[in-house]
Design a protein around this motif. Structure first.
Motif, PDB file in Angstrom:
ATOM      1  N   GLY A   5       0.848  -1.105  -0.058  1.00 41.00           N
ATOM      2  CA  GLY A   5       0.191   0.059   0.079  1.00 41.00           C
ATOM      3  C   GLY A   5       0.963   1.376  -0.003  1.00 41.00           C
ATOM      4  N   TRP A   6       0.372   2.298   0.519  1.00 46.83           N
ATOM      5  CA  TRP A   6       1.204   3.504   0.691  1.00 46.83           C
ATOM      6  C   TRP A   6       2.098   3.610   1.854  1.00 46.83           C
ATOM      7  CZ3 TRP A   6       2.249   5.686  -3.571  1.00 46.83           C
ATOM      8  CH2 TRP A   6       1.313   5.834  -4.718  1.00 46.83           C
ATOM      9  N   ASN A   7       2.342   2.400   2.383  1.00 47.30           N
ATOM     10  CA  ASN A   7       3.285   2.667   3.469  1.00 47.30           C
ATOM     11  C   ASN A   7       4.420   2.833   3.088  1.00 47.30           C
ATOM     12  OD1 ASN A   7       1.450   1.882   5.481  1.00 47.30           O
ATOM     13  ND2 ASN A   7       1.282  -0.192   4.964  1.00 47.30           N
ATOM     14  N   GLY A  63      -2.449  11.250   6.168  1.00 44.76           N
ATOM     15  CA  GLY A  63      -3.682  11.394   6.750  1.00 44.76           C
ATOM     16  C   GLY A  63      -4.873  11.944   6.318  1.00 44.76           C
ATOM     17  N   ILE A  64      -4.676  11.536   4.702  1.00 45.82           N
ATOM     18  CA  ILE A  64      -5.507  12.275   3.821  1.00 45.82           C
ATOM     19  C   ILE A  64      -6.807  11.389   3.847  1.00 45.82           C
ATOM     20  CG2 ILE A  64      -4.788  10.801   1.888  1.00 45.82           C
ATOM     21  CD1 ILE A  64      -5.576  13.382   0.228  1.00 45.82           C
ATOM     22  N   VAL A  79      -1.444  10.675  -3.136  1.00 46.21           N
ATOM     23  CA  VAL A  79      -1.660  12.347  -3.030  1.00 46.21           C
ATOM     24  C   VAL A  79      -0.506  13.164  -2.443  1.00 46.21           C
ATOM     25  CG1 VAL A  79      -3.374  13.903  -2.233  1.00 46.21           C
ATOM     26  CG2 VAL A  79      -4.187  11.532  -2.705  1.00 46.21           C
ATOM     27  N   SER A  80      -0.197  14.030  -3.069  1.00 52.22           N
ATOM     28  CA  SER A  80       0.712  15.057  -2.380  1.00 52.22           C
ATOM     29  C   SER A  80      -0.186  16.283  -2.162  1.00 52.22           C
ATOM     30  CB  SER A  80       1.846  15.374  -3.561  1.00 52.22           C
ATOM     31  OG  SER A  80       2.576  14.269  -3.939  1.00 52.22           O
ATOM     32  N   ALA A  81       0.625  17.000  -1.085  1.00 56.58           N
ATOM     33  CA  ALA A  81       0.307  18.162  -0.618  1.00 56.58           C
ATOM     34  C   ALA A  81       1.153  19.439  -1.053  1.00 56.58           C
ATOM     35  CB  ALA A  81       0.064  18.192   0.940  1.00 56.58           C
ATOM     36  N   LEU A  82       0.602  20.582  -1.760  1.00 55.90           N
ATOM     37  CA  LEU A  82       1.376  21.596  -2.050  1.00 55.90           C
ATOM     38  C   LEU A  82       0.694  22.940  -1.234  1.00 55.90           C
ATOM     39  CD1 LEU A  82       3.016  22.911  -4.964  1.00 55.90           C
ATOM     40  CD2 LEU A  82       0.912  23.861  -4.731  1.00 55.90           C
ATOM     41  N   LEU A  83       1.653  23.360  -0.388  1.00 57.78           N
ATOM     42  CA  LEU A  83       1.353  24.594   0.182  1.00 57.78           C
ATOM     43  C   LEU A  83       1.774  25.802  -0.503  1.00 57.78           C
ATOM     44  CD1 LEU A  83       2.390  23.394   3.747  1.00 57.78           C
ATOM     45  CD2 LEU A  83       0.020  23.229   2.814  1.00 57.78           C
ATOM     46  N   VAL A  84       0.985  26.859  -0.627  1.00 62.00           N
ATOM     47  CA  VAL A  84       1.235  27.954  -1.205  1.00 62.00           C
ATOM     48  C   VAL A  84       1.515  28.974  -0.176  1.00 62.00           C
ATOM     49  CG1 VAL A  84       0.580  30.027  -2.885  1.00 62.00           C
ATOM     50  CG2 VAL A  84      -0.080  27.358  -3.172  1.00 62.00           C
ATOM     51  N   ASN A  85       2.642  29.294  -0.090  1.00 64.03           N
ATOM     52  CA  ASN A  85       3.094  30.320   1.223  1.00 64.03           C
ATOM     53  C   ASN A  85       3.179  31.714   0.878  1.00 64.03           C
ATOM     54  OD1 ASN A  85       3.454  27.584   2.537  1.00 64.03           O
ATOM     55  ND2 ASN A  85       5.289  27.467   1.696  1.00 64.03           N
ATOM     56  N   ALA A 112      -2.520  18.164   9.954  1.00 68.32           N
ATOM     57  CA  ALA A 112      -3.006  17.358  11.165  1.00 68.32           C
ATOM     58  C   ALA A 112      -1.947  16.078  11.587  1.00 68.32           C
ATOM     59  CB  ALA A 112      -4.319  16.686  10.970  1.00 68.32           C
ATOM     60  N   ARG A 113      -1.531  15.342  10.410  1.00 66.49           N
ATOM     61  CA  ARG A 113      -0.728  14.289  10.537  1.00 66.49           C
ATOM     62  C   ARG A 113       0.685  14.393  10.273  1.00 66.49           C
ATOM     63  NH1 ARG A 113      -3.624   9.188  10.499  1.00 66.49           N
ATOM     64  NH2 ARG A 113      -1.940   8.377  10.780  1.00 66.49           N
ATOM     65  N   ASN A 114       1.157  15.588   9.980  1.00 69.27           N
ATOM     66  CA  ASN A 114       2.226  16.062   9.558  1.00 69.27           C
ATOM     67  C   ASN A 114       2.993  17.126  10.348  1.00 69.27           C
ATOM     68  OD1 ASN A 114       4.808  16.398   8.323  1.00 69.27           O
ATOM     69  ND2 ASN A 114       4.091  16.538   6.364  1.00 69.27           N
TER      70      ASN A 114
END
Length: 176
Positions: A5-7, A63-64, A79-85, A112-114
């Motif tokens: 899986g995604w582990n 944690g998605i 799924v990746s996260a992209l933060l626009v800062n 929340a999980r990072n």
């Protein structure tokens, strides 16, 4: 996505064979995920904060499943996260966003999980043990032998024997 899986899994290649291994069964990865083998400065990292210096921050969306269960279909690919800062980051994102399959989320959900998006990792008590064992044995394999006889290894090994499909079915059932 691996058979686990995604582990966190990794590929181990030698001259004669290639094996996929679950990282929780590896002493280095286990201690990395527990923050036990970081450099001292990592526990006071000024960059582990919501006040990001970079225009963009990219990383795994840990944690998605809890944050966005409605995105189940997209999770099969990862799924990746992209933060626009910054405004500069927003201007850049506005020029490329049509190239991506994306959904908006919030900083609270992504972080929340990072936890390192909000604060540095806590320095665990095991960190001293980790480095002391490395120094005492003068080799990583001496430390690794101790790990393979630990409760953490036993539970990780036991968990690795459960087929991934069964784990995912149980997780879906538990979310109902």
């Amino acid at each position: 996505k691996s058979r686990y899986g995604w582990n966190t899994a990794y590929i181990l290649k030698t001259k004669t064979k290639t094996k996929e291994r679950l990282s929780t069964l590896d002493p280095y990865y286990h201690d990395f995920m527990e923050a036990a083998n970081y450099r001292e400065c990592c526990y006071q990292c000024a960059y582990a904060s919501p006040d990001r210096l970079a225009d963009l921050t990219i990383g795994d969306y840990w944690g998605i499943r809890q944050a966005h269960p409605e995105w189940e279909e997209k999770m099969q690919k990862g799924v990746s996260a992209l933060l626009v800062n910054t405004q500069r980051g927003k201007a850049f994102w506005d020029t490329i966003q049509d190239e991506f399959d994306w959904q908006e989320s919030t900083f609270d959900k992504v972080s929340a999980r990072n936890g390192n998006l909000k604060h540095p990792s806590a320095r665990p008590l095991e960190r001293d043990t980790y480095y002391r064992l490395l120094i005492d044995t003068a080799r990583f394999d001496g430390y690794a032998r101790r790990f393979y006889h630990s409760p953490a290894y036993f539970w990780a090994k036991l968990k690795s024997l459960i087929p991934q499909q069964l784990k995912e079915t149980v997780k879906k059932f538990m979310r109902r």
